[in-house]
Design a protein around this motif. Structure first.
Motif, mmCIF file in Angstrom:
data_model
loop_
_atom_site.group_PDB
_atom_site.id
_atom_site.type_symbol
_atom_site.label_atom_id
_atom_site.label_comp_id
_atom_site.label_asym_id
_atom_site.label_seq_id
_atom_site.Cartn_x
_atom_site.Cartn_y
_atom_site.Cartn_z
ATOM 1 N N SER A 163 0.837 -1.207 0.000
ATOM 2 C CA SER A 163 0.000 0.000 0.000
ATOM 3 C C SER A 163 0.868 1.252 0.000
ATOM 4 O O SER A 163 0.540 2.238 -0.661
ATOM 5 C CB SER A 163 -0.970 -0.001 1.180
ATOM 6 O OG SER A 163 -0.271 0.140 2.374
ATOM 7 N N GLU A 164 1.986 1.208 0.728
ATOM 8 C CA GLU A 164 2.860 2.386 0.804
ATOM 9 C C GLU A 164 3.574 2.639 -0.528
ATOM 10 O O GLU A 164 3.733 3.791 -0.939
ATOM 11 C CB GLU A 164 3.897 2.224 1.920
ATOM 12 C CG GLU A 164 3.333 2.308 3.336
ATOM 13 C CD GLU A 164 2.748 0.996 3.825
ATOM 14 O OE1 GLU A 164 2.831 -0.007 3.077
ATOM 15 O OE2 GLU A 164 2.175 0.966 4.931
ATOM 16 N N THR A 165 3.995 1.556 -1.213
ATOM 17 C CA THR A 165 4.674 1.754 -2.505
ATOM 18 C C THR A 165 3.680 2.325 -3.525
ATOM 19 O O THR A 165 4.032 3.193 -4.326
ATOM 20 C CB THR A 165 5.290 0.444 -3.053
ATOM 21 O OG1 THR A 165 4.324 -0.570 -3.019
ATOM 22 C CG2 THR A 165 6.508 0.022 -2.287
ATOM 23 N N LEU A 166 2.459 1.817 -3.452
ATOM 24 C CA LEU A 166 1.414 2.312 -4.360
ATOM 25 C C LEU A 166 1.147 3.799 -4.104
ATOM 26 O O LEU A 166 1.086 4.598 -5.048
ATOM 27 C CB LEU A 166 0.138 1.497 -4.135
ATOM 28 C CG LEU A 166 -0.956 1.596 -5.180
ATOM 29 C CD1 LEU A 166 -0.496 1.016 -6.503
ATOM 30 C CD2 LEU A 166 -2.213 0.843 -4.729
ATOM 31 N N ASP A 167 1.035 4.155 -2.822
ATOM 32 C CA ASP A 167 0.792 5.557 -2.460
ATOM 33 C C ASP A 167 1.950 6.443 -2.902
ATOM 34 O O ASP A 167 1.734 7.548 -3.411
ATOM 35 C CB ASP A 167 0.588 5.701 -0.941
ATOM 36 C CG ASP A 167 -0.728 5.091 -0.478
ATOM 37 O OD1 ASP A 167 -1.588 4.818 -1.334
ATOM 38 O OD2 ASP A 167 -0.889 4.865 0.738
ATOM 39 N N PRO A 227 -4.190 -1.813 -11.044
ATOM 40 C CA PRO A 227 -5.350 -1.011 -11.451
ATOM 41 C C PRO A 227 -5.386 0.329 -10.706
ATOM 42 O O PRO A 227 -5.841 1.335 -11.253
ATOM 43 C CB PRO A 227 -6.549 -1.892 -11.069
ATOM 44 C CG PRO A 227 -6.024 -3.279 -11.158
ATOM 45 C CD PRO A 227 -4.592 -3.196 -10.732
ATOM 46 N N GLY A 228 -4.878 0.341 -9.473
ATOM 47 C CA GLY A 228 -4.838 1.571 -8.675
ATOM 48 C C GLY A 228 -3.922 2.633 -9.275
ATOM 49 O O GLY A 228 -4.102 3.820 -9.028
ATOM 50 N N VAL A 229 -2.949 2.200 -10.062
ATOM 51 C CA VAL A 229 -2.010 3.119 -10.701
ATOM 52 C C VAL A 229 -2.668 3.808 -11.900
ATOM 53 O O VAL A 229 -2.368 4.948 -12.227
ATOM 54 C CB VAL A 229 -0.757 2.321 -11.144
ATOM 55 C CG1 VAL A 229 0.054 3.072 -12.157
ATOM 56 C CG2 VAL A 229 0.097 1.962 -9.948
ATOM 57 N N LEU A 230 -3.583 3.081 -12.534
ATOM 58 C CA LEU A 230 -4.210 3.597 -13.759
ATOM 59 C C LEU A 230 -5.491 4.388 -13.478
ATOM 60 O O LEU A 230 -6.105 4.916 -14.396
ATOM 61 C CB LEU A 230 -4.528 2.427 -14.703
ATOM 62 C CG LEU A 230 -3.336 1.560 -15.108
ATOM 63 C CD1 LEU A 230 -3.798 0.363 -15.907
ATOM 64 C CD2 LEU A 230 -2.329 2.369 -15.922
ATOM 65 N N ASP A 231 -5.869 4.439 -12.215
ATOM 66 C CA ASP A 231 -7.095 5.137 -11.851
ATOM 67 C C ASP A 231 -6.808 6.643 -11.697
ATOM 68 O O ASP A 231 -6.041 7.043 -10.821
ATOM 69 C CB ASP A 231 -7.598 4.544 -10.517
ATOM 70 C CG ASP A 231 -8.919 5.134 -10.070
ATOM 71 O OD1 ASP A 231 -9.298 6.198 -10.604
ATOM 72 O OD2 ASP A 231 -9.558 4.547 -9.182
ATOM 73 N N PRO A 232 -7.413 7.489 -12.550
ATOM 74 C CA PRO A 232 -7.118 8.935 -12.486
ATOM 75 C C PRO A 232 -7.434 9.557 -11.121
ATOM 76 O O PRO A 232 -6.786 10.511 -10.710
ATOM 77 C CB PRO A 232 -8.027 9.540 -13.555
ATOM 78 C CG PRO A 232 -8.575 8.421 -14.337
ATOM 79 C CD PRO A 232 -8.436 7.171 -13.555
ATOM 80 N N SER A 251 0.225 10.474 -12.748
ATOM 81 C CA SER A 251 0.814 9.696 -13.845
ATOM 82 C C SER A 251 -0.044 8.514 -14.302
ATOM 83 O O SER A 251 0.475 7.549 -14.835
ATOM 84 C CB SER A 251 2.193 9.189 -13.416
ATOM 85 O OG SER A 251 2.080 8.446 -12.233
ATOM 86 N N HIS A 252 -1.359 8.590 -14.076
ATOM 87 C CA HIS A 252 -2.211 7.455 -14.457
ATOM 88 C C HIS A 252 -2.118 7.137 -15.951
ATOM 89 O O HIS A 252 -2.244 5.995 -16.372
ATOM 90 C CB HIS A 252 -3.672 7.726 -14.069
ATOM 91 C CG HIS A 252 -4.282 8.875 -14.801
ATOM 92 N ND1 HIS A 252 -5.012 8.720 -15.939
ATOM 93 C CD2 HIS A 252 -4.234 10.199 -14.567
ATOM 94 C CE1 HIS A 252 -5.402 9.905 -16.376
ATOM 95 N NE2 HIS A 252 -4.932 10.822 -15.561
ATOM 96 N N ASP A 253 -1.890 8.193 -16.773
ATOM 97 C CA ASP A 253 -1.814 7.974 -18.222
ATOM 98 C C ASP A 253 -0.371 8.006 -18.726
ATOM 99 O O ASP A 253 -0.118 8.010 -19.921
ATOM 100 C CB ASP A 253 -2.650 9.036 -18.950
ATOM 101 C CG ASP A 253 -2.261 10.453 -18.532
ATOM 102 O OD1 ASP A 253 -1.523 10.594 -17.529
ATOM 103 O OD2 ASP A 253 -2.698 11.415 -19.184
#
Lengths: 449, 309
Positions: free
Chosen positions: A272-276, A294-299, A305-307
Motif C-alpha cells: 500500500s505504501e509503494t502504491l501511495d 489497477p490503482g495506478v491507472l485510476d485517475p 501519472s495514471h496515463d
C-alpha cells in the motif's frame, strides 16, 4: 431448593426460546442457506471481480455466491481462527500459497487430488501455478487447491520521466547507456540513483522493506534468488550455506544499498505504501504485485501519472532470473457443509470461457491458453509484463512451519536494512534459526510416527 | 400471593445463591475455565491449528521461554517502555492536574478536550500518528519541528528529516510519545480527582502559618493525593506492560527489526501466527506472574502510604 431449580429451568427455557426466535428472524430458511456458497478472500479488487464473475454461476445454477472480503492485515488471523474453531462459515478459502502446508497437514483443507484428476484438466493449467498454489508436499502430485489468482511482483515506471529527452541525454552521459526500463538489478540501481533528487521530492524507487507480515521477504527474496542464493535444500531442509552464502550477502548488501534511493519512510513500505508513493509522484519506479496496478491507472487515485505509466518485469540478477510469486489458490474448507457445491463451483471456475471472462474483468488467470492469448496480453497495459513474468516465478517455503521461518526472515532482514546487524550477521542468524525450526519439526514428525 | 409464598419458601441462603449464581456461572465459563485450560495447555505441546491432541511435556515450554535470549530481549524492551512511558505520563498527567486544579474560564471545556485522547481506540491513534510521524514531507511533527531542526547547531545532531518510526535509535521514543499522548489524560483525571478531594481548610491553616508553596505541596497535597496516584500508576503499569495495539500499527509489528517488539507483540506472534499454543500459554502465565508481582509491590506501598495517614 426445588423451587430454585424450577426457576432456573424456566429461565433457561426463556433464554433458549428467545435465542431460537432471534435465529428465525435473522437467518433465512435452511433450504435457502444451503443454496449459498461462501467464499472468503482478502479485501482487494480481485475479490470484487470474483463477486461479479460469480453472478454467472448463480444464473446457471441458482446457487448464490457470497465473496466475503477481509482486510489484508487481519485476513490470515480471521481465517485461521475460524479453522481452529472448526467453523463452517466459509466454504471456499482463497488463501496464500504459504498456507498450503499448515492447512493441509492441519486437516483444514480437503484433499482434492482424486477429484482434480478426474474433473480438471491439470495440463491446461500453468504448471508453476499448480505447484505453488495447489500441491503439497511439492512434487507429490497431491492437490489441496486450484489456482485462483496467479500474481507476481512487477514494476511500474513513470514514462514521462523515462521518455523525457533531457533526462535520456543526461542518463546516457552519466551511465554510458540508454535510459530504458531496467532488465538487470545493476541497471535498476543506476536508474534509481539517477532519479533520486530529494530537493525536488523525487526518489528513484519504492520497493518492499516493511516488517509487516511478509513485506521485506517478498521484496528481497527475488533479489536473493537472482544473485544465486536460496532458502535451502527443499529435499534435505539443509539451510546453512544456502541462505547465508556469499551470494546471499551480496544480494542483501545490494538491497540495503537500494534504500538510499527510496523515500525516507521506505523501511515501512509494503504494497500500500509503494502504491501511495508512486501515485503521489514521489518515485520514478515502484514495485508491487500486478493485481494492485489497477490503482495506478485510476485517475482519481493517481492524478499525476495514471496515463503516463509503463510496466516492466522484475529484473534479472547476475546468476539468474527469479520473481516472487503472489496470488492465491482456492481450497475447500474441511468444515464446509457445501463441499459438493464448492466442487461444482471450482469446476465451473476453471472452464475456458469463465477464465476468459475472469481475465477480462481483471483477474489473473492460471489457464495457459488464456494467459498466452493476445486478448489477455492486450487487456490491460500491465498484462503483457505480467505474462512475461510467469516463467520466473518462485515461492517461499510452504511447509507447516512457514510462519516461524517467515518471522525470522522478516526480523533479521529488517535489522539488516536499518543497520542493526550486518548482512552477514542477519543471514547467519536466519540460517541458524531456520535449521533449529526444521530440526524441531523433523523431531516432532519422527515422534508422531 | 404466589410470589409471597414463593419468597417465603426460600431461605436467605437460597436467595443469595439465586442472585449470585448467574454471575458465578458466567465468571467460571468466561474467566476461570480459560485460565485453568490455558494453564493446562502451558504444560503441553499443543498447536491449536493442528488437529492433534495436547502432549504432556512438563515444564519444557516454561524452560524454552525463560532460556530464549530473544524473549529476554522482548522483556527488556517492554520494561524500558513501561518505565519511560509511565514516568512521562505520570509527570505530564500530574502536572496538568495541578494546573487544572484552580478556577479559570472554560475549565470544563479544557478538561474535556484534554481527556479526548484516552477515549480514542489505540488502533485509530496508531494510524493517525503514522501520518503525524511520517518522515517525508507529509509528516506533521517534522514539519512543526523544521524551524528548530534546521538550526545549524541542531542540524549537526539531528539531520532532518527525523525518521521517527524507522530509525532504530528513536523508534521506541516514537511509541512512548504516542502512548504518553494517549494516556497522560488518564493520569491527569485520577490526579485531579485526588486534588479536588484535599480539604481547603488544610491550605488555609498552612496559609495562616505562612507556609511556603513547596511546603504545602510536599506536606499537604502529596500525602493526600498519593494513594490515588499509586492506583493510577498501578493501572498504567499493568496496561503498559501489555502494550500491543500501537506497536502493531505504528511500527509495523514491532519494527525496525525487533526494536519496538514488546512481549505482548511477540506473544501474539507465537499464539496467532506460529500457533504454538502451548508455548504461548506458558509465556502468558509468565507475563501474568510479572504483572501480579508488580501489582503487589504497588499495593504494599499503597497500604504503607495509607497506614501513614
Amino acid at each position: 431448593m426445588k423451587r430454585l431449580f424450577i426457576c432456573f429451568v424456566l429461565l433457561m427455557m426463556i433464554v433458549v426460546v428467545g435465542c431460537n426466535n432471534q435465529k428465525d428472524d435473522a437467518e433465512p430458511a435452511p433450504e435457502e442457506s444451503q443454496k449459498t456458497l461462501t467464499i472468503v478472500w482478502a479485501e482487494w479488487d480481485p475479490a470484487n471481480y470474483l463477486q461479479e464473475l460469480s453472478k454467472d454461476f448463480t444464473t446457471e445454477t441458482g446457487i448464490a455466491v457470497d465473496v466475503v472480503q477481509i482486510p489484508w492485515p487481519t485476513f490470515q488471523d480471521k481465517v485461521f481462527n475460524t479453522f481452529v474453531a472448526k467453523g463452517d462459515i466459509y466454504d471456499i478459502v482463497i488463501g496464500d500459497s504459504q498456507w498450503l502446508g499448515r492447512n493441509s497437514v492441519g486437516g483444514h483443507y480437503i484433499d482434492m487430488t482424486e477429484w482434480i484428476n478426474e474433473n480438471i484438466d491439470v495440463a491446461s493449467i500453468y504448471a508453476p501455478a499448480m505447484t505453488a498454489f495447489a500441491e503439497y508436499p511439492k512434487g507429490s502430485k497431491k492437490y489441496w487447491a486450484l489456482p485462483a489468482e496467479v500474481d507476481a511482483a512487477g514494476y511500474v515506471f513513470r514514462k514521462d520521466l523515462f521518455e523525457d529527452p533531457k533526462e535520456m541525454e543526461a542518463f546516457q552521459k552519466k551511465y554510458g547507456y540508454a535510459l530504458a526500463p531496467p532488465t538487470t538489478y545493476s541497471e535498476l540501481r543506476d536508474i534509481a540513483e539517477f532519479f533520486t533528487r530529494p530537493d525536488d521530492e523525487l526518489y528513484g524507487i519504492a520497493t518492499w522493506y516493511s516488517k509487516e507480515y511478509d513485506g521485506i521477504t517478498m521484496g528481497f527474496q527475488q533479489v536473493m534468488w537472482s544473485y544465486g542464493a536460496s532458502y535451502g535444500d527443499p529435499d534435505t531442509y539443509k539451510v546453512d550455506g544456502h541462505i547465508n552464502s556469499e551470494d546471499a550477502v551480496k544480494a542483501l548488501d545490494y538491497y540495503k544499498d537500494l534504500l538510499k534511493f527510496a523515500p525516507p519512510d521506505a523501511p515501512n513500505y509494503y504494497w500500500s505504501e509503494t502504491l501511495d508513493a508512486y501515485n503521489a509522484g514521489k518515485v520514478a519506479m515502484a514495485m508491487n504485485y500486478f493485481a494492485f496496478f489497477p490503482g495506478v491507472l485510476d485517475p482519481e487515485k493517481n492524478p499525476t501519472s495514471h496515463d503516463k505509466s509503463g510496466f516492466f518485469v522484475a529484473p534479472k540478477g547476475p546468476k539468474g532470473h527469479y520473481i516472487s510469486i503472489g496470488g492465491q489458490g482456492m481450497s475447500i474448507s474441511e468444515y464446509s457443509k457445501n463441499k459438493d457445491i464448492a466442487k461444482q463451483y471450482l469446476k465451473w471456475f476453471m472452464q475456458k470461457p469463465v477464465q476468459e471472462k475472469w481475465a477480462k474483468l481483471g483477474g489473473f488467470t492460471p489457464l495457459k491458453e488464456v494467459l498466452e492469448s493476445d486478448t489477455f496480453k492486450n487487456a490491460t497495459p500491465y498484462n503483457e509484463a505480467f505474462a512475461a513474468s510467469f516463467p520466473y516465478l518462485r515461492d517461499f517455503w510452504a511447509v507447516p512451519q512457514y510462519a516461524e521461518l517467515l518471522a525470522e526472515c522478516q526480523t533479521n532482514w529488517s535489522e539488516a536494512i536499518t543497520g542493526i546487524k550486518t548482512s552477514k550477521e542477519a543471514l547467519d542468524t536466519i540460517a541458524q534459526k531456520h535449521e533449529e525450526i526444521f530440526t524441531e519439526a523433523m523431531k516432532d514428525s519422527t515422534d508422531t510416527e | 400471593m404466589q410470589t409471597n409464598r414463593f419468597s417465603r419458601g426460600m431461605s436467605d441462603y437460597q436467595l443469595k445463591m439465586a442472585f449470585i449464581m448467574p454471575t458465578m456461572i458466567l465468571l467460571i465459563l468466561m474467566n476461570i475455565f480459560p485460565l485453568l485450560w490455558s494453564l493446562y495447555l502451558s504444560f503441553h505441546d499443543y498447536e491449536a491449528s493442528m488437529q492433534k491432541p495436547p502432549v504432556f511435556i512438563g515444564a519444557k515450554n516454561y524452560v524454552d521461554v525463560l532460556t530464549d535470549p530473544d524473549i529476554w530481549g522482548y522483556f527488556r524492551t517492554t520494561a524500558y517502555f513501561v518505565v519511560v512511558a509511565v514516568s512521562a505520563q505520570f509527570l505530564i498527567g500530574f502536572g496538568l492536574a495541578l494546573l487544572l486544579n484552580r478556577s479559570f474560564p472554560s475549565k470544563g471545556l479544557v478538561t474535556t478536550l484534554l481527556l479526548l485522547p484516552m477515549m480514542l481506540s489505540p488502533v485509530v491513534v496508531g494510524i493517525f500518528w503514522r501520518f503525524i510521524l511520517a518522515s517525508d514531507n507529509s509528516g506533521l511533527l517534522n514539519y512543526l519541528l523544521s524551524p528548530i531542526l534546521n538550526l545549524p547547531v541542531i542540524n549537526t545532531i539531528f539531520a532532518p528529516p527525523i525518521e521517527w518510526t524507522t530509525d532504530p535509535k528513536i523508534a521506541m521514543l516514537a511509541v512512548v510519545i504516542v502512548d504518553t499522548w494517549m494516556w497522560s489524560p488518564f493520569m491527569m483525571l485520577i490526579s485531579l480527582a485526588g486534588l479536588s478531594a484535599v480539604p481547603k481548610s488544610l491550605y488555609e491553616a498552612a496559609d495562616v502559618d505562612r507556609a511556603s508553596t513547596w511546603f504545602k505541596f510536599r506536606w499537604i497535597t502529596l500525602p493526600l493525593v498519593s494513594p490515588l496516584l499509586l492506583i493510577a500508576l498501578l493501572f498504567r503499569t499493568m496496561d503498559a506492560f501489555k502494550m500491543f495495539d500501537i506497536v502493531y500499527v505504528l511500527t509495523r509489528e514491532g519494527g525496525p527489526g525487533r526494536v519496538t517488539e514488546t512481549v505482548s507483540m511477540n506473544l501474539y506472534r507465537i499464539a496467532f501466527r506460529n500457533y504454538d499454543t502451548g508455548k504461548a500459554c506458558a509465556m502468558a502465565y509468565i507475563l501474568l506472574i510479572i504483572i501480579v508481582a508488580l501489582s503487589n509491590i504497588y499495593v504494599k506501598y499503597l497500604n504503607r502510604v495509607k497506614g501513614e495517614e
